[in-house]
Scaffold this active site. Structure first.
Site, PDB file in Angstrom:
ATOM      1  N   SER A 135       2.881   0.525 -10.915  1.00 20.09           N
ATOM      2  CA  SER A 135       3.218  -0.938 -11.295  1.00 20.09           C
ATOM      3  C   SER A 135       2.935  -1.341 -12.469  1.00 20.09           C
ATOM      4  CB  SER A 135       3.050  -1.827 -10.271  1.00 20.09           C
ATOM      5  OG  SER A 135       1.881  -2.031  -9.934  1.00 20.09           O
ATOM      6  N   HIS A 178       2.692   3.177  -2.762  1.00 19.79           N
ATOM      7  CA  HIS A 178       2.173   2.068  -3.941  1.00 19.79           C
ATOM      8  C   HIS A 178       2.109   0.728  -2.797  1.00 19.79           C
ATOM      9  CE1 HIS A 178       0.395   0.197  -7.162  1.00 19.79           C
ATOM     10  NE2 HIS A 178       1.606  -0.144  -7.711  1.00 19.79           N
ATOM     11  N   HIS A 180      -6.636   7.047  -1.731  1.00 25.51           N
ATOM     12  CA  HIS A 180      -6.632   6.372  -3.116  1.00 25.51           C
ATOM     13  C   HIS A 180      -6.626   7.364  -4.316  1.00 25.51           C
ATOM     14  CE1 HIS A 180      -6.813   3.457  -6.473  1.00 25.51           C
ATOM     15  NE2 HIS A 180      -6.152   2.490  -5.700  1.00 25.51           N
ATOM     16  N   ARG A 183     -11.255  -4.725  -2.627  1.00 28.37           N
ATOM     17  CA  ARG A 183     -10.323  -5.784  -2.047  1.00 28.37           C
ATOM     18  C   ARG A 183     -10.252  -5.785  -0.418  1.00 28.37           C
ATOM     19  NH1 ARG A 183      -5.558  -3.415  -5.921  1.00 28.37           N
ATOM     20  NH2 ARG A 183      -6.563  -1.585  -4.729  1.00 28.37           N
ATOM     21  N   ASP A 186      -4.002  -2.150   1.045  1.00 25.71           N
ATOM     22  CA  ASP A 186      -2.958  -2.704   2.019  1.00 25.71           C
ATOM     23  C   ASP A 186      -3.378  -2.224   3.295  1.00 25.71           C
ATOM     24  OD1 ASP A 186      -1.179  -3.150  -0.114  1.00 25.71           O
ATOM     25  OD2 ASP A 186      -1.083  -0.669  -0.405  1.00 25.71           O
TER      26      ASP A 186
HETATM   27  C1  LIG Z   1      -1.903  -0.632  -3.792  1.00 24.84           C
HETATM   28  C2  LIG Z   1      -1.719   0.697  -3.682  1.00 24.84           C
HETATM   29  O1  LIG Z   1      -1.211   1.596  -4.392  1.00 24.84           O
HETATM   30  S1  LIG Z   1      -3.158   1.444  -2.814  1.00 24.84           S
HETATM   31  C3  LIG Z   1      -2.354   2.950  -2.120  1.00 24.84           C
HETATM   32  C4  LIG Z   1      -1.381   2.484  -1.112  1.00 24.84           C
HETATM   33  N1  LIG Z   1      -0.985   3.979  -0.232  1.00 24.84           N
HETATM   34  C5  LIG Z   1      -1.205   4.485   1.086  1.00 24.84           C
HETATM   35  O2  LIG Z   1      -2.052   3.784   1.271  1.00 24.84           O
HETATM   36  C6  LIG Z   1      -0.643   5.377   1.293  1.00 24.84           C
HETATM   37  C7  LIG Z   1      -1.433   6.556   1.973  1.00 24.84           C
HETATM   38  N2  LIG Z   1      -2.339   7.060   0.830  1.00 24.84           N
HETATM   39  C8  LIG Z   1      -1.794   7.890   0.215  1.00 24.84           C
HETATM   40  O3  LIG Z   1      -0.562   8.593   0.283  1.00 24.84           O
HETATM   41  C9  LIG Z   1      -2.646   8.654  -0.963  1.00 24.84           C
HETATM   42  O4  LIG Z   1      -3.968   8.543  -0.533  1.00 24.84           O
HETATM   43  C10 LIG Z   1      -2.325   8.003  -2.242  1.00 24.84           C
HETATM   44  C11 LIG Z   1      -0.927   8.111  -2.597  1.00 24.84           C
HETATM   45  C12 LIG Z   1      -2.588   6.565  -2.232  1.00 24.84           C
HETATM   46  C13 LIG Z   1      -3.129   8.652  -3.292  1.00 24.84           C
HETATM   47  O5  LIG Z   1      -2.554   9.986  -3.491  1.00 24.84           O
HETATM   48  P1  LIG Z   1      -3.535  11.231  -4.344  1.00 24.84           P
HETATM   49  O6  LIG Z   1      -4.037  10.800  -5.264  1.00 24.84           O
HETATM   50  O7  LIG Z   1      -2.399  12.374  -4.337  1.00 24.84           O
HETATM   51  O8  LIG Z   1      -4.534  11.711  -3.070  1.00 24.84           O
HETATM   52  P2  LIG Z   1      -5.265  12.996  -2.768  1.00 24.84           P
HETATM   53  O9  LIG Z   1      -5.208  13.675  -4.068  1.00 24.84           O
HETATM   54  O10 LIG Z   1      -6.313  12.695  -2.198  1.00 24.84           O
HETATM   55  O11 LIG Z   1      -4.391  13.849  -1.966  1.00 24.84           O
HETATM   56  C14 LIG Z   1      -4.558  15.049  -1.541  1.00 24.84           C
HETATM   57  C15 LIG Z   1      -3.716  15.312  -0.201  1.00 24.84           C
HETATM   58  O12 LIG Z   1      -4.216  14.476   0.708  1.00 24.84           O
HETATM   59  C16 LIG Z   1      -3.124  13.678   1.387  1.00 24.84           C
HETATM   60  N3  LIG Z   1      -3.423  12.397   1.600  1.00 24.84           N
HETATM   61  C17 LIG Z   1      -4.099  11.497   0.797  1.00 24.84           C
HETATM   62  N4  LIG Z   1      -4.158  10.411   1.583  1.00 24.84           N
HETATM   63  C18 LIG Z   1      -3.552  10.477   2.762  1.00 24.84           C
HETATM   64  C19 LIG Z   1      -3.439   9.694   3.906  1.00 24.84           C
HETATM   65  N5  LIG Z   1      -3.865   8.431   3.881  1.00 24.84           N
HETATM   66  N6  LIG Z   1      -3.018  10.243   5.068  1.00 24.84           N
HETATM   67  C20 LIG Z   1      -2.715  11.558   5.188  1.00 24.84           C
HETATM   68  N7  LIG Z   1      -2.814  12.386   4.021  1.00 24.84           N
HETATM   69  C21 LIG Z   1      -3.334  11.805   2.906  1.00 24.84           C
HETATM   70  C22 LIG Z   1      -2.088  13.851   0.115  1.00 24.84           C
HETATM   71  O13 LIG Z   1      -0.815  13.332   0.774  1.00 24.84           O
HETATM   72  C23 LIG Z   1      -2.273  15.123  -0.468  1.00 24.84           C
HETATM   73  O14 LIG Z   1      -1.638  16.178   0.504  1.00 24.84           O
HETATM   74  P3  LIG Z   1      -0.806  17.334   0.069  1.00 24.84           P
HETATM   75  O15 LIG Z   1      -1.914  18.325  -0.795  1.00 24.84           O
HETATM   76  O16 LIG Z   1      -0.118  17.982   1.066  1.00 24.84           O
HETATM   77  O17 LIG Z   1       0.416  16.821  -1.086  1.00 24.84           O
HETATM   78  O1  LIG Z   2      -4.624   1.705  -8.451  1.00 26.81           O
HETATM   79  C1  LIG Z   2      -3.700   2.158  -8.141  1.00 26.81           C
HETATM   80  O2  LIG Z   2      -3.300   3.499  -8.340  1.00 26.81           O
HETATM   81  C2  LIG Z   2      -3.164   1.599  -6.767  1.00 26.81           C
HETATM   82  C3  LIG Z   2      -3.669   0.451  -6.495  1.00 26.81           C
HETATM   83  O3  LIG Z   2      -4.640   0.158  -5.924  1.00 26.81           O
HETATM   84  C4  LIG Z   2      -3.261  -0.614  -7.171  1.00 26.81           C
HETATM   85  O4  LIG Z   2      -2.265  -0.561  -7.956  1.00 26.81           O
HETATM   86  O5  LIG Z   2      -3.682  -1.856  -6.915  1.00 26.81           O
END
Ligand SMILES: CC(=O)SCCNC(=O)CCNC(=O)[C@H](O)C(C)(C)COP(=O)(O)OP(=O)(O)OC[C@H]1O[C@@H](n2cnc3c(N)ncnc32)[C@H](O)[C@@H]1OP(=O)(O)O
Ligand SMILES: O=C([O-])CC(=O)C(=O)O
Length: 468
Positions: free
Chosen positions: A274, A304, A350, A359, A405
């Site tokens: 964002s 996100h 993350h 947070r 989250d």
């Molecule tokens: C405010 C925010 O934006 S905070 C984030 C909110 N999002 C979530 O909670 C969704 C769940 N979490 C995720 O999908 C991920 O951890 C993300 C998108 C936040 C970060 O993604 P990345 O930086 O790519 O994480 P990472 O390098 O650890 O990923 C490696 C692998 O682990 C997986 N992985 C990471 N987190 C999770 C999870 N919570 N559950 C299952 N698998 C996961 C990824 O999908 C990826 O799989 P792939 O190799 O098959 O593509």
């Molecule tokens: O930092 C990030 O990539 C995601 C996150 O936790 C936010 O935007 O608050």
């Protein structure tokens, strides 16, 4: 920050507070305290010099090599952006202008009788790097209330949306439409000089933040049938007014939750989807409404901001499947089934953080104080004890710990805000603070159009074809 460090901070609070709350300086043109815009006008020339000196000294220095995997891997770790409001440390979490969340909780002004920081103060901190006085924050509350009304046609756009249109899509539509009255867009058409861009950007940013409670409240009323929208009360703070518009204005713990929620979701450095989208779109000199609507569309993605909705949906499905007081074994099985189904565990992992998100911790502390016996809160705690080991065993996620989250929806649900499709709208109200603060500075410092270089796979292969 450790528990002992926090208690130390608490015990030294009076001296910190004395340093942080200087008597409000008065504006040269009136008896009012110096306003945010006046303070910005003082800070901008100094910051222009600071950036010039930094570039002169360090401009040609390298951060190290860029590797091909970073291009394919979502640019993780690629140094690419300037973002002044906050910086994220993988282990420690976010600092707003150098201050941790507990420090902000201690230092920022509170509402009378309240103990959580007012997001007005956080905005001042993000913009200036300084802790405002109580009067300055009260003036911001009044200013935002005065700017809060929506143009009638924006109300009509929202009223015509089908209730089945996701609240985030409605939110983005309404914010896009605010561009109709953009001071920046008008000034640009009138031929404003580059050096003056920040003034109308500031005005639009203030209008944007001010109007978000009315947009959020209207979406909530329309979609969830909550009757007539109450009016903004100019004597109340921003979070109080937002809570009133959602029907929770007389629930003081909910209002306190909003103050904490809006403070901690505001900014997470510049690379998240964002924030980066807002900055990127703003770099084309799209006005703050257009830039922030684009940011909201990114926030609406399930990896996100939408993850807070996904967490609640996932928890509710879990309860429906294995019951309310399920054993650890049953919860573990449910988590494994999620992973084996090729889905992510929402609220965990993350892109940058490698420890529990502070947070999450701040929200857990709020829950321990206000709702220690809530069943969903207990489930969140149970999951915290189980998910990290499972993610580690599954072996993919680089960070097995919870993010922001994982906790927010449970707090909102406790107070009766149970409509999870609405949760990301609240995140979007808060994130505007961080994106707007940076947009103002980007225009003040003459940040250029963003245009990084892209490569095709064929070009990458060719580039390295005769190199070992
Ligand atoms: C405010 C925010 O934006 S905070 C984030 C909110 N999002 C979530 O909670 C969704 C769940 N979490 C995720 O999908 C991920 O951890 C993300 C998108 C936040 C970060 O993604 P990345 O930086 O790519 O994480 P990472 O390098 O650890 O990923 C490696 C692998 O682990 C997986 N992985 C990471 N987190 C999770 C999870 N919570 N559950 C299952 N698998 C996961 C990824 O999908 C990826 O799989 P792939 O190799 O098959 O593509
Ligand atoms: O930092 C990030 O990539 C995601 C996150 O936790 C936010 O935007 O608050």
């Amino acid at each position: 920050m450790s528990v002992s460090a926090r208690s130390l901070l608490a015990s030294s609070r009076p001296s910190i507070l004395r340093a942080a709350f200087p008597a409000a300086r008065l504006s040269s043109t009136s008896a009012k305290p110096v306003s945010l815009k006046e303070r910005l006008a003082e800070l901008i020339p100094k910051e222009l010099e600071n950036v010039k000196a930094t570039r002169a000294e360090h401009g040609k220095k390298s951060f190290g090599p860029v590797i091909v995997d970073q291009l394919y891997g979502g640019m993780r770790g690629l140094p690419a952006l300037i973002w002044d409001g906050s910086v994220l440390d993988a282990e420690e979490g976010i600092r707003f202008r150098g201050k941790t969340i507990p420090e902000c909780q201690a230092l920022l002004p509170k509402a009378p009788g309240g103990s959580e920081p007012l997001p007005e103060g956080l905005f001042w901190l993000l913009v200036t790097g300084e802790i405002p006085t109580q009067e300055q924050v009260a003036e911001l509350s009044r200013d935002w209330a005065a700017r809060s009304a929506l143009p009638e046609f924006v109300e009509e756009i929202l009223d015509r949306c089908p209730p089945t249109l996701h609240p985030m899509s409605q939110f983005s539509l309404a914010v896009t439409a605010l561009n109709h009255n953009s001071a920046f867009a008008k000034a640009y058409q009138d031929g404003i000089s580059k050096k003056d861009y920040w003034g109308p950007t500031f005005e639009d940013s203030m209008d944007l933040i001010a109007k978000l409670p009315n947009i959020a409240g209207r979406i909530y009323c329309n979609v969830f049938g909550k009757g007539k929208l109450p009016a903004i009360d100019p004597s109340k703070d921003y979070s109080h007014n937002l809570s009133t518009l959602l029907g929770f204005g007389d629930n003081e713990p909910f209002v306190e939750l909003m103050r904490l929620y809006l403070t901690i979701h505001s900014d997470h450095e510049g690379g998240n989807v964002s924030a980066h989208t807002g900055k990127l779109v703003g770099s084309a000199l799209s006005d703050p409404f257009l830039a922030y609507a684009a940011a909201l569309n990114g926030l609406a993605g399930p990896l996100h901001g939408l993850a807070n909705q996904e967490v609640l949906i996932w928890l509710r499905k879990m309860q429906a499947q294995i019951g309310e007081d399920a054993s650890d074994e049953a919860v573990k099985e449910y988590i494994w089934a999620t992973l084996k189904g090729g889905q992510v565990v929402p609220g965990y992992g993350h892109a940058v953080l490698r420890k529990t998100d502070p947070r999450y911790t701040a929200q857990r502390e709020f829950a321990l104080k206000h709702l220690p016996d809530d069943k969903m809160f207990k489930l969140v705690g149970q999951i915290y004890n189980l998910v990290p080991d499972i993610l580690l065993e599954a072996g993919k996620a680089k960070n097995p710990w919870p993010n922001v989250d994982a906790h927010s929806g449970v707090l909102l649900t406790h107070y009766g805000l149970t409509q999870m499709q609405f949760y990301t709208v609240l995140f979007g109200v808060s994130r505007a603070f961080g994106v707007a603060a940076q947009l103002i500075w980007d225009r003040a410092l003459g940040a250029p159009l963003e245009r990084p270089k892209s490569y095709s796979t064929a070009a990458i292969k060719k580039m390295f074809q005769n190199k070992a």
